[in-house]
Design an enzyme around this catalytic site. Structure first.
Site, PDB file in Angstrom:
ATOM      1  N   ASP A 110      20.182  70.576  77.166  1.00  0.00           N
ATOM      2  CA  ASP A 110      18.800  70.659  77.634  1.00  0.00           C
ATOM      3  C   ASP A 110      18.420  72.123  77.879  1.00  0.00           C
ATOM      4  OD1 ASP A 110      16.504  69.065  78.701  1.00  0.00           O
ATOM      5  OD2 ASP A 110      16.963  70.173  80.532  1.00  0.00           O
TER       6      ASP A 110
ATOM      7  N   GLU B  71      18.618  72.195  72.543  1.00  0.00           N
ATOM      8  CA  GLU B  71      17.159  72.123  72.557  1.00  0.00           C
ATOM      9  C   GLU B  71      16.671  73.553  72.776  1.00  0.00           C
ATOM     10  OE1 GLU B  71      13.544  70.236  75.181  1.00  0.00           O
ATOM     11  OE2 GLU B  71      15.263  71.184  76.099  1.00  0.00           O
TER      12      GLU B  71
HETATM   13  C1  BGC Z   1      13.698  67.785  78.461  1.00  0.00           C
HETATM   14  C2  BGC Z   1      12.556  67.296  79.271  1.00  0.00           C
HETATM   15  C3  BGC Z   1      12.773  67.770  80.690  1.00  0.00           C
HETATM   16  C4  BGC Z   1      12.990  69.273  80.749  1.00  0.00           C
HETATM   17  C5  BGC Z   1      13.545  69.703  82.062  1.00  0.00           C
HETATM   18  C6  BGC Z   1      13.446  69.253  78.527  1.00  0.00           C
HETATM   19  O1  BGC Z   1      13.868  69.969  77.609  1.00  0.00           O
HETATM   20  O2  BGC Z   1      13.723  67.304  77.149  1.00  0.00           O
HETATM   21  O3  BGC Z   1      12.406  65.916  79.199  1.00  0.00           O
HETATM   22  O4  BGC Z   1      11.646  67.461  81.438  1.00  0.00           O
HETATM   23  O5  BGC Z   1      13.876  69.678  79.782  1.00  0.00           O
HETATM   24  O6  BGC Z   1      14.878  69.317  82.187  1.00  0.00           O
END
Ligand code: BGC
Length: 537
Positions: free
Chosen positions: A220, A280
């Site tokens: 994340d 991500e």
């Molecule tokens: C996740 C989100 C989340 C955020 C904070 C993002 O990249 O995919 O769903 O709200 O990170 O953790």
């Protein structure tokens, strides 16, 4: 819920690079399947639905956070990264799911949320109870405020969810009240990765899940973690957007120090056989994104260019070219995404009703025809659209934080319809679900679509079977072919020709054996918003 026995089935691909052309399936756990009848999806629900994933033909799962959490951001606010939230099950349930998935030939990857914890994490509770300058506070980013009485935030950074990225905590004794950084909600304090304790704890979390047998991680906010020395002001921005790349003026993300964190993560992964991580990384510059894919960093990074491109031949071709250019000098394959739990679903992005669905069918063949890795979001295979929810049903923190100006992400997180003609369509044993499901979804259910050869589900199943079994879809890279105006056409080394018609007119069907088409091409033409896979003659 009793376990559903799965057939013993080998993994489709083996070896350290098993993920190179894999199809991953994102399970947004709250919305996939509810096993215990409380209206919220859970691990037992996933166990019960493994046969659906086997029949669909995916290789691996990514399960969104199922760790103990107060759910301020639906699990992305983690209070304990090494346990299971009771709403979702327990560790024994996770182990059972992992064993059953593996027996069914499905790998399992889990979410790692390194950038921040929940405010309910024991570290943050200890930090609040401790004095400024204490080791407890040094795990987070506590700072004194600006202005004579420290009542202004330490810098001008906005939170991704709206409002300032700083919240003030009560004064401690004679010490001034400090502020702490949260790039997301106030309930998600950012950790300080210059503190060795923080990295050591991340490693412990990774080992905890790797030792249990998970096949990898989705990381994340993988472009977060590192913050610039001194936390300087950033270029002021009107709209900080959700997970957009605002370039080098935005000092909250993509700082050079993040790569050292990724090298550490990779060393941990490499100590185990056949494990991987996908990041991500909301970084749109090709060269900067490529840095995350160095041989000693991430194996994969989501490519969000396809997800953010309009339904337009030039826009999609540009997205594909940039994505391929990003990975060109790296060991990584491209990694294609059309939808996820943070963005409007592509059926809805591409148009209203039938138009959106027709385009989404074509987009599925485009995504799955490209070389590299594909990530499907649960419900893509059913052609799920977004759902407009009434104000009182909205749960995303963005709704409150934006002062009710942005509706947030709930519309793309509606529970998956499995069977029947009434809410909750087999999602749960009860009608009420954590986000309400609309009337009229009987035709969208997996059960209804499985019985219909012309359904979205049947299209996905055939596409994934061809992807796994046909030599035409093998090989890295692609060659662009000349195509009529408003169309995209490319050839894969294995011989696949993929033509996508995004123009308003029908175009001639190229020569070759038709392997699959998103709409009827038997008249010898490819209609608007249609994709076709052929084996070149
Ligand atoms: C996740 C989100 C989340 C955020 C904070 C993002 O990249 O995919 O769903 O709200 O990170 O953790």
């Amino acid at each position: 819920m009793p376990p559903v026995p799965s057939p013993t089935r080998a993994f489709r691909t083996t070896g350290p690079d098993w993920w190179r052309d894999a199809v991953f399936y994102q399970v947004y756990i709250r919305s996939f399947a509810d096993g215990n009848g409380d209206g919220v999806g859970d691990l037992a629900g996933i166990r019960a639905r493994l046969p659906h994933l086997v029949d669909l033909g995916v290789d691996a799962l990514w399960i969104t956070p199922f760790y103990p959490s107060p759910m301020a951001d639906h699990g992305y606010d983690v209070a304990d990264p090494r346990d299971v939230e009771p709403v979702f099950g327990d560790l024994a349930e996770f182990d059972a799911l992992l064993a059953e998935a593996h027996a069914a030939g499905l790998r399992v990857t889990v979410d790692l949320v390194p950038n921040h914890t929940s405010h309910a994490h024991e570290w943050f509770t200890a930090a609040l109870a401790a004095a400024p300058g204490s080791p407890e506070r040094a795990r987070y980013l506590f700072r004194d405020g600006r202005g004579p009485d420290g009542s202004e935030p330490p810098n001008n950074w906005p939170s991704v969810f709206g409002g300032p990225a700083w919240s003030r905590v009560p004064a401690s004794g004679s010490q001034p009240a400090q502020w702490y950084l949260h790039l997301f909600a106030p309930e998600q304090p950012d950790l300080d990765f210059t503190n060795p304790e923080v990295l050591a704890d991340l490693e412990e979390t990774m080992r905890f899940w790797l030792d249990r047998g998970v096949d990898g991680f989705r990381i994340d906010v993988a472009h977060g973690m590192a913050k610039p020395e001194g936390l300087p002001d950033m270029q002021p921005m009107e709209d900080t957007g959700l997970l957009d790349d605002h370039g080098p003026g935005d000092k909250r993300f993509d700082q050079d120090g993040v790569h050292e964190v990724h090298r550490h993560i990779r060393r941990v992964i490499d100590a185990y056989a056949d494990r991987m991580a996908v990041g991500e990384v909301w970084v749109s510059d090709d060269d900067r994104l490529a840095q995350y894919l160095a041989p000693d960093e991430l194996q994969l990074a989501f490519n969000f260019k396809l997800l953010t491109a309009e339904w337009d031949a030039t826009a999609l071709r540009t997205a594909i070219e940039h994505s391929l250019a990003t990975v060109e000098g790296t060991p990584a394959p491209a990694c294609w995404v059309l939808s996820n739990h943070d963005r409007p679903r592509h059926v809805t992005r591409y148009g209203d009703g039938d138009e959106g669905t027709r385009r989404a069918r074509a987009a599925a063949l485009l995504q799955l025809g490209l070389p590299g890795v594909a990530y499907l979001y649960n419900g893509d295979e059913l052609g799920m659209p977004d759902v407009d929810l009434p104000d009182e049903a909205l749960q995303d923190p963005i709704w409150e934080r934006s002062g009710h100006t942005e509706r947030g992400r709930d519309a793309c997180r509606i529970p998956v319809p499995w069977s029947g003609t009434e809410p909750s369509y087999g999602f749960s044993s009860q009608r009420d679900t954590w986000l309400p499901m609309p009337e009229g979804w009987g035709g969208l259910t997996a059960q209804a679509q499985a019985a219909d050869a012309g359904s979205m589900l049947s299209l996905y199943r055939r596409a994934l079977a061809l992807r796994a079994g046909s030599p035409a879809l093998r090989g890295d890279g692609l060659e662009w072919l000349p195509a009529p105006a408003g169309c995209l056409a490319f050839r894969r080394p294995g011989g696949l020709v993929c033509l996508v018609n995004l123009s308003p007119d029908a175009v001639p069907l190229p020569e070759g054996e038709v392997l699959l088409a998103s709409s009827d091409v038997t008249g010898g033409t490819v209609g608007p918003d249609t994709a076709v896979w052929l084996r070149a003659g």
